[in-house]
Every structure is written in structure tokens, then in C-alpha cells.
Design a protein around this motif. Structure first.
Motif, mmCIF file in Angstrom:
data_model
loop_
_atom_site.group_PDB
_atom_site.id
_atom_site.type_symbol
_atom_site.label_atom_id
_atom_site.label_comp_id
_atom_site.label_asym_id
_atom_site.label_seq_id
_atom_site.Cartn_x
_atom_site.Cartn_y
_atom_site.Cartn_z
ATOM 1 N N LYS A 69 40.526 45.638 31.690
ATOM 2 C CA LYS A 69 40.122 44.626 32.277
ATOM 3 C C LYS A 69 39.262 43.864 31.707
ATOM 4 C CE LYS A 69 36.367 47.567 34.416
ATOM 5 N NZ LYS A 69 35.635 48.042 35.664
ATOM 6 N N GLU A 70 38.665 42.775 32.237
ATOM 7 C CA GLU A 70 37.542 41.731 31.762
ATOM 8 C C GLU A 70 36.300 42.390 32.031
ATOM 9 O OE1 GLU A 70 36.309 37.277 32.368
ATOM 10 O OE2 GLU A 70 38.554 37.553 31.381
ATOM 11 N N GLU A 71 35.567 42.488 30.972
ATOM 12 C CA GLU A 71 33.872 43.179 31.076
ATOM 13 C C GLU A 71 33.086 41.963 30.779
ATOM 14 O OE1 GLU A 71 33.632 47.264 29.804
ATOM 15 O OE2 GLU A 71 35.420 47.707 31.119
ATOM 16 N N ASP A 72 32.336 41.553 31.385
ATOM 17 C CA ASP A 72 31.272 40.246 30.665
ATOM 18 C C ASP A 72 32.037 39.478 30.036
ATOM 19 O OD1 ASP A 72 29.314 41.336 32.477
ATOM 20 O OD2 ASP A 72 28.511 42.736 30.665
ATOM 21 N N GLY A 73 33.218 39.154 30.599
ATOM 22 C CA GLY A 73 33.994 38.033 29.796
ATOM 23 C C GLY A 73 34.881 38.518 28.719
ATOM 24 N N ILE A 74 35.028 39.827 28.393
ATOM 25 C CA ILE A 74 35.674 40.410 27.056
ATOM 26 C C ILE A 74 36.750 41.389 27.426
ATOM 27 C CG2 ILE A 74 35.265 41.656 24.993
ATOM 28 C CD1 ILE A 74 32.474 40.942 24.957
ATOM 29 N N ILE A 75 37.915 41.011 27.249
ATOM 30 C CA ILE A 75 39.126 41.865 27.320
ATOM 31 C C ILE A 75 38.845 43.302 26.762
ATOM 32 C CG2 ILE A 75 41.530 42.189 27.329
ATOM 33 C CD1 ILE A 75 40.826 39.877 29.241
ATOM 34 N N THR A 76 38.723 44.273 27.729
ATOM 35 C CA THR A 76 38.275 45.697 27.176
ATOM 36 C C THR A 76 39.677 46.630 27.932
ATOM 37 O OG1 THR A 76 35.934 45.053 27.603
ATOM 38 C CG2 THR A 76 36.553 47.512 27.282
ATOM 39 N N TYR A 77 39.943 47.272 26.553
ATOM 40 C CA TYR A 77 40.981 48.384 26.592
ATOM 41 C C TYR A 77 40.371 49.510 26.610
ATOM 42 C CZ TYR A 77 44.663 44.931 26.361
ATOM 43 O OH TYR A 77 45.530 43.960 26.463
ATOM 44 N N ARG A 78 40.237 50.591 27.690
ATOM 45 C CA ARG A 78 39.912 51.849 27.532
ATOM 46 C C ARG A 78 40.651 53.007 27.574
ATOM 47 N NH1 ARG A 78 33.850 52.038 28.925
ATOM 48 N NH2 ARG A 78 33.332 49.915 29.193
ATOM 49 N N GLY B 33 33.562 31.218 19.464
ATOM 50 C CA GLY B 33 34.820 30.939 19.508
ATOM 51 C C GLY B 33 35.866 31.780 18.966
ATOM 52 N N TYR B 34 35.370 33.001 18.719
ATOM 53 C CA TYR B 34 36.431 34.158 18.163
ATOM 54 C C TYR B 34 37.083 34.697 19.435
ATOM 55 C CZ TYR B 34 34.327 34.528 13.644
ATOM 56 O OH TYR B 34 33.708 34.097 12.317
ATOM 57 N N LYS B 35 38.346 35.025 19.297
ATOM 58 C CA LYS B 35 38.833 35.932 20.391
ATOM 59 C C LYS B 35 38.612 37.269 20.166
ATOM 60 C CE LYS B 35 43.553 37.260 22.038
ATOM 61 N NZ LYS B 35 44.996 37.017 22.148
ATOM 62 N N VAL B 36 37.875 37.942 21.068
ATOM 63 C CA VAL B 36 37.553 39.356 21.002
ATOM 64 C C VAL B 36 37.974 40.285 21.966
ATOM 65 C CG1 VAL B 36 35.249 40.757 20.955
ATOM 66 C CG2 VAL B 36 35.347 38.411 20.244
ATOM 67 N N THR B 37 38.483 41.329 21.307
ATOM 68 C CA THR B 37 38.979 42.403 22.219
ATOM 69 C C THR B 37 38.540 43.735 21.777
ATOM 70 O OG1 THR B 37 41.299 41.347 22.122
ATOM 71 C CG2 THR B 37 41.105 43.526 22.907
ATOM 72 N N ILE B 38 37.978 44.591 23.035
ATOM 73 C CA ILE B 38 37.489 45.710 22.648
ATOM 74 C C ILE B 38 38.529 46.808 22.663
ATOM 75 C CG2 ILE B 38 35.716 47.302 23.442
ATOM 76 C CD1 ILE B 38 34.264 45.061 22.443
ATOM 77 N N ALA B 39 38.554 47.923 21.933
ATOM 78 C CA ALA B 39 39.506 49.198 22.294
ATOM 79 C C ALA B 39 38.356 50.248 21.973
ATOM 80 C CB ALA B 39 40.230 49.226 21.029
ATOM 81 N N TYR B 40 38.279 50.994 23.183
ATOM 82 C CA TYR B 40 37.510 52.084 23.142
ATOM 83 C C TYR B 40 37.908 53.242 23.801
ATOM 84 C CZ TYR B 40 33.270 54.989 24.393
ATOM 85 O OH TYR B 40 32.509 55.876 24.398
ATOM 86 N N PRO B 41 38.314 54.235 23.074
ATOM 87 C CA PRO B 41 38.899 55.640 23.602
ATOM 88 C C PRO B 41 37.464 56.309 23.682
ATOM 89 C CG PRO B 41 39.886 55.052 21.277
ATOM 90 C CD PRO B 41 38.551 54.214 21.604
#
Length: 383
Positions: free
Chosen positions: A59-68, A33-41
């Protein structure tokens, strides 16, 4: 609760299993139930081949919003200060986009100190978001830091609101830098939904499987010698080794000199599906590491119902018990050989279902996410 996860390394097209346990943890948090965002430089060495697109992406990767933000590092990796500054500058760009599109996170969860931890602390100083830092580094655990790195680590750990160690050996080292009430040991989780017990038609031989990067730390040379000593006059076993690395050819030569080409097989680099398949095909898993902060590969074997042989190298001590395998001293070829023979002899006494259920109870998503959730709440409350 909105959790921003900042990893020091993460799965890419070039290496889809790098930091896969970060991704598994992120997915488990989102399932709860957490809102999860990834930030990966992603800082790519200049000489490393890569066909990946440089610059910003989301983009969404395996259901997780991922910023690269992928960028080439023009300096050699030994220039760590520049690498940190480059990582931090790209993280700031990602963070601005994230708060604009996803909102301000309630907590930032950084993985490993010298890139994600240092850079996340810089964000926290400006935006006042609490930081939970999980340390994974074997370099820290093995005490291989320079005086300058020790001072920097002390600064990073002190500025984080909560610190997690993934294993007991690493926790002991981190405890030299920060007070006990700030440090919590929470192991990595294994995605037990992917790994499971499966009936298979395998080799007629008893199959030992090992999987690791083929470098000096993983003790593959010791394992090959121990296997030779244990089964030199028998042909009813085989050792299958997955992974790639700088010692691959040297290990192959070692096997050839011992005349074991028919019993010891090298599979090369494996993807996720191949790892799952090999875990299900083997009869037991063995890894003779000299040092591990934890050892997620052991959990993958246990989730598959397989008994394991591990070394007392800093992480496996909290994994191995009398239900699931044998612990031996590091670099002890004789005891490792005895353990191989013992597992062969007593394999049927291990219950695959009991091994798997014990793994789920101690290292499955429910247990690990529960512990992490408590730490998030404490970090937010105390900020």
C-alpha cells in the motif's frame, strides 16, 4: 531513477518511530524526483505480541509505495542465521512483485548489514542491480562482533558497491574492512519541516529534556547523578526524560532515593507528535550516551532551535559545535554537571534561529540527498 529501499527495521503499528529516519530519507528522495519503493520483510519474534496481519501486503504509506511481508520467527533471536534466511526468502518474494508492478530498480539502498545488506547482496548477485549499503549498527561500532560475525560483515561490505557510514566512529571501524574509496560518511537527515522554532508558554523552571531508550548505553543514570550534583540546592530547573526500556524502574528508584521526584519527570514512550511537542517545550536537550553511531535525536533538538549537551561517543562529534552546545567525555559526571550549569547560565546567548539554520545546512534534506545522489550515480556507473 528508481530506488528500492530495503531497511532492516522500519515503522510499524507496534513501533511507529522505529527506523523513522529511513522513512524520512525515502520521502526526501521522492520529493527530489526519485521513484522510491520500500521492501520490508518484518521478522517478528514468536513471543512478541502483535495484532498486525501476517503475510504479504502492499500500500501507499505517506506517499511511498511500500511492500511488506510480516512473518513470525519460530526460533529465538540468537539463531541469527535462520533470521537472515527468513528475511532473505521474504525479500525475494517482495522483489518479484516489485519488478512486476514497479519495474526493475536502478539501485538498491539497503540499511544495515546483517539483514538488509546480506539479503540485498543475494538479490544483486542474481539480478545485477548495484547495492548501496548504509550501516547504522552500534554493535559493529562498539566492536562487539564475534569472529564469525566479523567474517560475515567483511563479506557483506565487500559485495556491496558503495558503503555509507552515518558517523565518524562507525566509519573508522568500517574502514578496517573495505578500501577508503568505497566508504563514504553521510549522516542521517532530519525532517526539519516537522521540527521548528515555536514560541510557547512552558514551565517556570528551566527545562532540560532527554529522550532515549532507557537502557545501559544511554547513560541516564549518569545524567541523573550529574543533574543532582549541578542543581542540588536549586529548584529553578527540571529534567524531563522521555522513552521506555529495561532500566525505567531502576532510574525511578534512583530519582526517589535522591528526593528529586519534584524535579525529574518520566514521560514514558512518546510518539512523533509528542516528541516534537517536548522539543519545543524544553530549553535545552541533553543525552549522555556511552556510544552512538550518529544520534538523530540531537538533530531534532537542533532543528527546534535548542542548545544541546552530548558526549564524545562516536557520532555527536560531527554534530556539536560552538554555535549549538557542549560536548563532554563519556561517563564523566563532573563535566556533565558543569555543562548543565553552563547551559543554564548562558542559554540566552544561543540563537535559536542560528542553531536551526546551521542544522539545516549540514543535516537537512538538500545536503544529505545531494550526497546520496552522487553515490547512487557512482554505484550505477561502476557496476
Amino acid at each position: 531513477m528508481h530506488v528500492l529501499i530495503v531497511p532492516s527495521w522500519y515503522p510499524t503499528e507496534r513501533n511507529p518511530i522505529a527506523g523513522i529516519f529511513f522513512k524520512d530519507q525515502a520521502k526526501a528522495l521522492q520529493e527530489k524526483g526519485y521513484k522510491v519503493t520500500i521492501a520490508y520483510p518484518e521478522i517478528i519474534p514468536l513471543r512478541e505480541k502483535s495484532s498486525e496481519k501476517m503475510g504479504y501486503s502492499v500500500k501507499e504509506e505517506d506517499g511511498i509505495i511500500t511492500y511488506r511481508y510480516s512473518v513470525r520467527n519460530p526460533f529465538p533471536r540468537r539463531f541469527k542465521t535462520f533470521e537472515r534466511l527468513l528475511y532473505s526468502s521474504k525479500l525475494k518474494i517482495l522483489y518479484k512483485e516489485i519488478i512486476k508492478e514497479q519495474g526493475i530498480p536502478d539501485v538498491i539502498h539497503a540499511h544495515s548489514s546483517f539483514l538488509a545488506g546480506w539479503s540485498s547482496n543475494k538479490l544483486s548477485a542474481i539480478h545485477k542491480v548495484p547495492i548501496v549499503l548504509t550501516e547504522h549498527s552500534s554493535t559493529i561500532g562498539k566492536g562487539k562482533l564475534t569472529p564469525k560475525q566479523k567474517r560475515l560483515l567483511s563479506e557483506i561490505l565487500s559485495e556491496a558497491d558503495k558503503v555509507i557510514s552515518v558517523g565518524p566512529g562507525l566509519a573508522k571501524t568500517l574502514g578496517e574492512y573495505i578500501p577508503e574509496d568505497k566508504l563514504k560518511m553521510i549522516p542521517n537527515l532530519v525532517n526539519t519541516d516537522e521540527f521548528g522554532i515555536e514560541t510557547h508558554i512552558g514551565s517556570e523552571k528551566f527545562r532540560f529534556f532527554s529522550l532515549a531508550r532507557l537502557d545501559s548505553n544511554k547513560g541516564m543514570d549518569v545524567l541523573v547523578d550529574a543533574y543532582t550534583n549541578a542543581f542540588s540546592s536549586e529548584d529553578n530547573t527540571e529534567l524531563v526524560i522521555g522513552g521506555d526500556g529495561p532500566l525505567k524502574e531502576e532510574l525511578k528508584n534512583q530519582v526517589a532515593k535522591k528526593g528529586l521526584q519534584g524535579n525529574v519527570h518520566f514521560l514514558g514512550q512518546l510518539n512523533r507528535d509528542q516528541v516534537i511537542n517536548e522539543m519545543q517545550k524544553c530549553d535545552a536537550f541533553v543525552l549522555a550516551s556511552k556510544y552512538e553511531t550518529f544520534g538523530i535525536v540531537y538533530l531534532e533538538a537542533l532543528a527546534s532551535g535548542k542548545p544541546i549537551i552530548a558526549t564524545k561517543c562516536g557520532g555527536p562529534e560531527i554534530i556539536v559545535n560552538n554555535k549549538n552546545g557542549i560536548l563532554v567525555p563519556v561517563d564523566n559526571q563532573n563535566e556533565l554537571a558543569d555543562a548543565l550549569k553552563s547551559i543554564l547560565k548562558t542559554a540566552e546567548e544561543y540563537s535559536p534561529e542560528e542553531i536551526r539554520q546551521d542544522c539545516i545546512a549540514r543535516f537537512g534534506k538538500e545536503r544529505i540527498i545531494q550526497d546520496i545522489s552522487r553515490l547512487y550515480e557512482e554505484a550505477i556507473r561502476n557496476k
